[in-house]
Design a protein around this motif. Structure first.
Motif, PDB file in Angstrom:
ATOM      1  N   LEU A 105       1.000  -1.383  -0.034  1.00 25.50           N
ATOM      2  CA  LEU A 105      -0.332  -0.379  -0.033  1.00 25.50           C
ATOM      3  C   LEU A 105       0.485   1.238  -0.158  1.00 25.50           C
ATOM      4  CD1 LEU A 105      -2.959  -1.204   2.094  1.00 25.50           C
ATOM      5  CD2 LEU A 105      -3.682  -0.414  -0.033  1.00 25.50           C
ATOM      6  N   ALA A 106       1.879   1.129   0.875  1.00 25.41           N
ATOM      7  CA  ALA A 106       2.978   2.077   0.696  1.00 25.41           C
ATOM      8  C   ALA A 106       3.828   2.809  -0.704  1.00 25.41           C
ATOM      9  CB  ALA A 106       3.920   2.300   1.686  1.00 25.41           C
ATOM     10  N   GLU A 107       3.761   1.178  -1.692  1.00 26.06           N
ATOM     11  CA  GLU A 107       4.635   1.966  -2.559  1.00 26.06           C
ATOM     12  C   GLU A 107       3.684   2.395  -3.534  1.00 26.06           C
ATOM     13  OE1 GLU A 107       5.832  -2.003  -4.760  1.00 26.06           O
ATOM     14  OE2 GLU A 107       7.946  -2.189  -2.580  1.00 26.06           O
ATOM     15  N   LEU A 108       2.289   1.741  -3.956  1.00 23.67           N
ATOM     16  CA  LEU A 108       1.192   2.294  -4.693  1.00 23.67           C
ATOM     17  C   LEU A 108       0.373   3.608  -4.400  1.00 23.67           C
ATOM     18  CD1 LEU A 108      -1.142  -1.051  -4.492  1.00 23.67           C
ATOM     19  CD2 LEU A 108      -0.070   0.040  -6.214  1.00 23.67           C
ATOM     20  N   VAL A 109       0.268   4.131  -2.739  1.00 22.48           N
ATOM     21  CA  VAL A 109       0.860   5.651  -2.617  1.00 22.48           C
ATOM     22  C   VAL A 109       2.041   6.538  -3.149  1.00 22.48           C
ATOM     23  CG1 VAL A 109       0.696   7.419  -0.494  1.00 22.48           C
ATOM     24  CG2 VAL A 109      -1.052   5.080  -0.322  1.00 22.48           C
TER      25      VAL A 109
END
Length: 134
Positions: A105-109
């Motif tokens: 999720l951090a990578e996607l954000v």
């Protein structure tokens, strides 16, 4: 009723209506697009980012199942609800989000950051920091 509870209820209605219209036969391929639309409408982020999160969920929790006849299961919906809670700045069901999910999720954000509202970006980054994903 929380956003996640409403979403979960709406998913149940969507599944029930689909089964009713197709002689009690569930087919996730029919549900995928309406479910993605429901997720995007329920989220407090841009539709494109909601779709990115939905695609992540679908790829990691749906398409790898051998039998899609019951998809999405209650566990699948709960996981998607936890992702919705993240997008809506809630900690509801956050225990269902794995450490690997938080990192992804951090990578996607990070990938979508430049197109995001700064207030929403700050909100999401704060949650990710709290979960040691950044």
């Amino acid at each position: 009723m929380t956003d996640v509870e409403k979403f979960t209820s709406d998913v149940s209605k969507l599944k029930k209506m689909d089964r009713h219209e197709h002689n009690n036969v569930t087919d996730y391929n029919r549900l995928s697009n309406p479910l993605a639309d429901l997720f995007a409408k329920s989220s407090q982020v841009e539709k494109s980012f909601a779709n990115t999160i939905f695609d992540y969920w679908e790829k990691n929790y749906i398409w790898n199942q051998a039998d899609l006849s019951e998809a999405p299961t209650d566990d699948d919906v709960a996981k998607l609800g936890a992702f919705l809670a993240f997008l809506n700045n809630s900690d509801e069901n956050c225990e269902l989000v794995t450490d690997e999910d938080w990192k992804n999720l951090a990578e996607l954000v990070n990938f979508e950051a430049e197109d995001m509202d700064i207030g929403k970006l700050t909100e999401l980054m704060s949650i990710l920091v709290d979960h040691h994903a950044l």
